[in-house]
Design an enzyme around this catalytic site. Structure first.
Site, PDB file in Angstrom:
ATOM      1  CE  LYS A 547     -10.445  -7.347   4.012  1.00  0.00           C
ATOM      2  NZ  LYS A 547      -9.879  -6.605   4.844  1.00  0.00           N
ATOM      3  CB  THR A 655      -4.806  -2.429  10.606  1.00  0.00           C
ATOM      4  OG1 THR A 655      -5.894  -1.701   9.972  1.00  0.00           O
ATOM      5  CG2 THR A 655      -3.547  -2.296  10.515  1.00  0.00           C
ATOM      6  CE  LYS A 659      -8.636  -1.618  13.465  1.00  0.00           C
ATOM      7  NZ  LYS A 659      -8.775  -1.091  12.085  1.00  0.00           N
TER       8      LYS A 659
HETATM    9  C1  26Q Z   1      -3.193   8.832  -3.547  1.00  0.00           C
HETATM   10  C2  26Q Z   1      -3.103   9.808  -4.367  1.00  0.00           C
HETATM   11  C3  26Q Z   1      -4.288  10.863  -4.530  1.00  0.00           C
HETATM   12  C4  26Q Z   1      -5.546  10.495  -4.249  1.00  0.00           C
HETATM   13  C5  26Q Z   1      -5.388   9.453  -3.663  1.00  0.00           C
HETATM   14  C6  26Q Z   1      -4.369   8.540  -3.317  1.00  0.00           C
HETATM   15  C7  26Q Z   1      -4.183   7.556  -2.149  1.00  0.00           C
HETATM   16  C8  26Q Z   1      -5.528   7.291  -0.816  1.00  0.00           C
HETATM   17  C9  26Q Z   1      -4.747   6.565   0.560  1.00  0.00           C
HETATM   18  C10 26Q Z   1      -3.673   6.501  -1.871  1.00  0.00           C
HETATM   19  C11 26Q Z   1      -4.236   5.188  -1.057  1.00  0.00           C
HETATM   20  C12 26Q Z   1      -4.371   5.578   0.071  1.00  0.00           C
HETATM   21  C13 26Q Z   1      -4.623   4.528   1.097  1.00  0.00           C
HETATM   22  C14 26Q Z   1      -3.441   3.240   0.913  1.00  0.00           C
HETATM   23  C15 26Q Z   1      -4.230   2.596   2.224  1.00  0.00           C
HETATM   24  O1  26Q Z   1      -5.329   2.617   3.501  1.00  0.00           O
HETATM   25  N1  26Q Z   1      -3.199   1.905   2.126  1.00  0.00           N
HETATM   26  C16 26Q Z   1      -3.729   0.364   3.577  1.00  0.00           C
HETATM   27  O2  26Q Z   1      -2.536   0.998   4.425  1.00  0.00           O
HETATM   28  C17 26Q Z   1      -2.410  -0.041   5.727  1.00  0.00           C
HETATM   29  C18 26Q Z   1      -1.752   0.896   6.876  1.00  0.00           C
HETATM   30  O3  26Q Z   1      -0.379   0.185   7.239  1.00  0.00           O
HETATM   31  C19 26Q Z   1      -2.496  -1.255   5.306  1.00  0.00           C
HETATM   32  O4  26Q Z   1      -2.537  -1.536   6.790  1.00  0.00           O
HETATM   33  C20 26Q Z   1      -3.100  -1.799   4.119  1.00  0.00           C
HETATM   34  O5  26Q Z   1      -2.121  -3.003   3.760  1.00  0.00           O
HETATM   35  C21 26Q Z   1      -2.988  -0.915   3.273  1.00  0.00           C
HETATM   36  O6  26Q Z   1      -3.653  -1.090   2.171  1.00  0.00           O
END
Ligand code: 26Q
Length: 807
Positions: A547, A655, A659
């Site tokens: 992860k 998730t 899996k």
């Molecule tokens: C925000 C602002 C500026 C730049 C980047 C971001 C950004 C980008 C990606 C903030 C967060 C993410 C990704 C978050 C993420 O992957 N969260 C996950 O989402 C999954 C699906 O719901 C969950 O299973 C996880 O627990 C959660 O961490």
């Protein structure tokens, strides 16, 4: 590649591929290289799919059906060939045709680049959802950005992460269709003026053109083909003739560069990325193009913009597309002449918002001056929305200034900022969390005030994964065995996997099940030997944590426990230790110092342990480079133990946990995210739970947690922490981990020390269970049997009924 068969034995499909190779790629059989064959195969498959694609689009149109629009800055779709062929049920036919041409389909599938247009869970969820939407015959479009460089490629140099650009488009992308006719202006900056009639006019200072690039998404058994529409940017007038006429090449090139920059990189999910202007530009660019496209389609098909909520459901994947709320308001008011209140009603009925994180530092907000400079019209609308929101609020009894400040779209504490989560919340009729605990915590923590004001808005939709990619395709051996045991029903409804439960008591069956797991482990071992020169024993317990690297996910807890185990094995060689292979993989955001250091630590620990002959090969540790969807597809089916060990209350869902369990790994995990629901489904006896609960974590944080006392009170833990801190694993730089370990003594925000003893005990429980071969096998079968509920088909059906009003 294999010897070619006689030319006369070539099927029409083989001839079609060959014809594509010659006429589309411009190569003959002799000159064609593997990537040419791959492209020719994809073009041929695509040709067949197009018909169904157009059919489904036309049928939706004819029925006047409501469409779902999934807006996401990330779609982590990985490879498409195997997935598409499997769903189209043409994999054998294509393999046969290619065989006649002396080409191996699995070899082609293996050289297809991953479309790595995402960071992790949120992006992969969007990809699983797209597949399930098509499978459930829901008319849907995914909207996102076609990043030229997606997630970086990770190389490990002397144990450190190096980021390299991911050039997934180097050989072109035969899946995509460029839609030059679907193009929209997206403006930035400039001025807003109004006339006497109250008409507002925004004159942007700059503009780029968003052009659609479409990829077909085939559902299971090819029932439906939906569209993933990714936007690319071109400068408005690429040649900028007037600039050239004046000889201003610089200006013309600067324009082009600005457009290209917009779609160049995917931002990592770290907090340093927040606040960067380019990120806000990306968010607005794709939101604006998508909302314009949705509105244009609606007006073209249905004539009246007022019926938008009846015909379109727009889901915001986190706050990244939240500016869409203001963009739709702008189009309704400025372009369609609706009044504010009517526009607001339409907007709220159209949008839904999914939250994926509770970490306060991860909640997006933009400095007000930046937002205003880039999007002056949207700034006005945000103020107007806020005024209405707070005015309505004031009328409610018991609403004080504190509640007003918490609900406000503007954060007034310190530098003023626009709160995107509040905007998304206010602009949507539904706000959902992604696992039961997460949704409950949304209500009681970050969204407590908004929840009090809008008590019916927050709801739960526990995440899911597509069983096509994450069982059928990545684990064909297990799929074949299940079919033999319970028939094919589970292929069309994963709940039918429960029929497998009685087989857990059948020793002959569980033995075959175990043999398949072993052969998956052999395949992974071979891959790792080839890829990184690693030698591992397929009969050892494969213990896997893969992860994104983040402190809350606690790879550090796992590594420290590995060091403690290493020490135990050396101290007590006479005991019966379970042979283990500990596998780690994952990327660190490039600016996240501690995450990078954790990667180096995993590598340092691996080097030391793997080269110590005194432990007789009982423990092996490896960090596998460049984790991505394709690597997950190899590692998940080969895992015995799934590490889901986040600090309780911090992993929204997870998730990966689903899996692994679906592929017959046992979970060692905390009561966090969807782990709790996995436990409820597979049964307490078939999962290994340890550690503090979310409530206990909160209580400890509130009331004087003393990590130093905890560390000093645990002989095993202090031994391991001190060994790492003093440079046992980094003799070349003994101080390397001093700061990292000092953080545990100082504050230990992620409760590594607090959970250590419980985790170590849980690991010894895992050892004991592993020694009971029959018991272990039973538990793995019961995991698979009870994981059907976590199909993203179930999740999507819930969204469809309860949020979108389709189905
Ligand atoms: C925000 C602002 C500026 C730049 C980047 C971001 C950004 C980008 C990606 C903030 C967060 C993410 C990704 C978050 C993420 O992957 N969260 C996950 O989402 C999954 C699906 O719901 C969950 O299973 C996880 O627990 C959660 O961490």
């Amino acid at each position: 590649m294999n010897a070619q068969t006689d030319v006369r034995e070539r099927s029409p499909l083989a001839l079609a591929i060959l014809d594509t190779l010659v006429h589309r790629i411009g190569k003959d059989e002799q000159a064609a290289r593997p990537h040419d064959w791959l492209a020719a195969t994809i073009f041929t498959v695509r040709n067949e799919i197009i018909e169904r694609w157009m059919e489904t689009t036309k049928a939706t149109h004819a029925a006047g059906a409501k469409r779902v629009y999934y807006l996401s800055l990330e779609f982590l779709i990985g490879r498409l060939l195997r997935d598409t062929l499997a769903n189209w049920e043409k994999r054998e036919a294509i393999a046969e045709a290619l065989g006649q041409l002396g080409v191996s389909l699995p070899e082609l599938e293996e050289i297809e680049p991953d479309a790595a247009l995402g960071n992790g869970g949120l992006g992969r969820l969007a990809a699983c959802f797209m597949e399930s939407l098509a499978t459930l015959d829901v008319p849907a479009y995914g909207y996102g950005i076609r990043y030229v460089n997606g997630m970086f490629r990770q190389r490990i140099d002397d144990g450190w992460q190096t980021e390299l650009p991911e050039t997934w488009l180097a050989h072109g992308n035969p899946w995509e269709f460029e839609r030059r006719e679907s193009a929209y202006f997206v403006g930035f900056g400039g001025e807003v003026t109004g006339n006497e009639q109250g008409h507002v006019h925004w004159k942007p200072a700059e503009a780029v053109e968003a052009t659609a690039v479409d990829t077909p998404v085939v559902g299971w058994r090819g029932k439906r083909v939906n569209t993933l529409r990714l936007w690319t940017a071109i400068s408005l007038d690429p040649l900028k003739l007037d600039a050239f006429n004046r000889g201003d090449f610089q200006a013309a090139l600067a324009d082009q560069l600005r457009a290209e920059t917009l779609v160049r990189v995917l931002y990592p999910n770290d907090s340093t990325a927040a606040g960067q202007e380019l990120r806000l530009r990306q968010e607005y660019f794709f939101s604006s193009a998508s909302i314009q496209d949705i509105v244009r389609r609606h007006v073209q098909y249905f004539g009246d913009i007022r019926t938008l909520p009846d015909k379109a459901a727009i889901q915001l994947n986190d706050t990244h597309p939240a500016v869409s709320v203001a963009e739709l308001m702008r189009l309704l008011i400025d372009h369609h002449d609706l009044g504010f209140d009517e526009a607001w009603g339409i907007t709220q009925r159209t949008f839904g918002y999914t939250n994926h994180t509770l970490l306060p530092e991860a909640l997006e907000s933009w400095p007000l001056p930046l937002f205003e400079r880039l999007l002056p019209r949207h700034m006005q609308l945000v103020y107007a929305i806020n005024a209405k929101l707070l005015r309505d609020l004031r009328r409610q009894p018991g609403v004080d200034d504190r509640a007003i400040a918490a609900v406000s779209l503007i954060d007034e504490g310190g530098e003023r900022r626009v709160r995107m989560a509040n905007l998304a919340f206010a602009g949507s009729h539904s706000v959902n969390g992604v696992a039961a605990l997460h949704t409950q915590l949304m209500k009681s923590t970050v969204f407590a005030d908004l929840h009090r004001v809008f008590p019916d808005r927050i709801n739960n939709k526990t995440n899911g994964i597509t069983p096509r990619r994450w069982l059928q395709e990545c684990n064909p051996g297990l799929t074949a065995l299940i079919r033999e045991a319970i028939g094919d029903a589970f292929l069309d409804g994963a709940d039918a996997l429960t029929a497998l439960a009685p087989f857990a008591q059948d020793a002959a069956f569980t033995e075959r099940f175990a043999a398949i797991k072993r052969s998956n482990k052999v395949a992974l071992a071979e891959h790792l030997k080839e890829a990184m020169g690693l030698r591992i024993d397929p009969d050892a317990l494969f213990d896997v944590q893969i992860k994104r690297i983040h402190e809350y996910k606690r790879q550090l807890l796992n590594i420290i426990e590995t060091v403690a185990l290493y020490d135990q094995i050396r101290s007590h060689p006479e005991r019966e230790w379970t042979p283990r292979v500990k596998l780690f993989a994952g990327k660190a955001a490039s600016s996240y110092h501690n995450a990078r250091l954790i990667i180096k630590l995993a590598n340092d620990v691996a080097r030391r342990i793997n080269s110590d002959p005194s432990i007789g090969g009982l423990l092996k540790v490896a960090f596998v480079p460049n984790y991505n969807v394709s690597l997950a597809e190899k590692m998940v089916p080969a895992a015995d133990l799934s590490e889901q060990i986040s600090t309780a209350g911090m992993e929204a869902s997870g998730t990966g946990n689903m899996k692994f369990a679906l592929n017959g790994a046992l979970t060692i995990g905390t009561l966090d995210g969807a782990n709790i629901e996995i436990k409820d489904h597979v049964g307490d006896e078939n999962i290994v739970i340890f550690g503090l609960t979310a409530d206990e974590v909160a209580a400890k944080r509130a009331g004087g947690y003393d990590p130093r006392a905890v560390i000093e009170g645990s002989a095993e833990l202090s031994q391991a922490v001190n060994a790492i801190a003093s440079g046992v694993f980094s003799p070349d730089d003994p101080a390397r981990y001093r700061g990292l370990m000092a953080g545990l003594y100082d504050h230990d925000w992620f409760m590594v020390a607090a959970d250590f003893d419980s985790y170590a005990a849980a690991q010894r429980d895992v050892d004991a269970r592993w020694s009971d071969t029959a018991g272990w096998r039973r538990a793995t079968v019961l995991n698979v049997a009870n994981m059907g509920w976590f199909s993203s088909d179930r999740t999507i059906a819930e969204y469809a009924r309860e949020i979108w009003g389709v189905m």
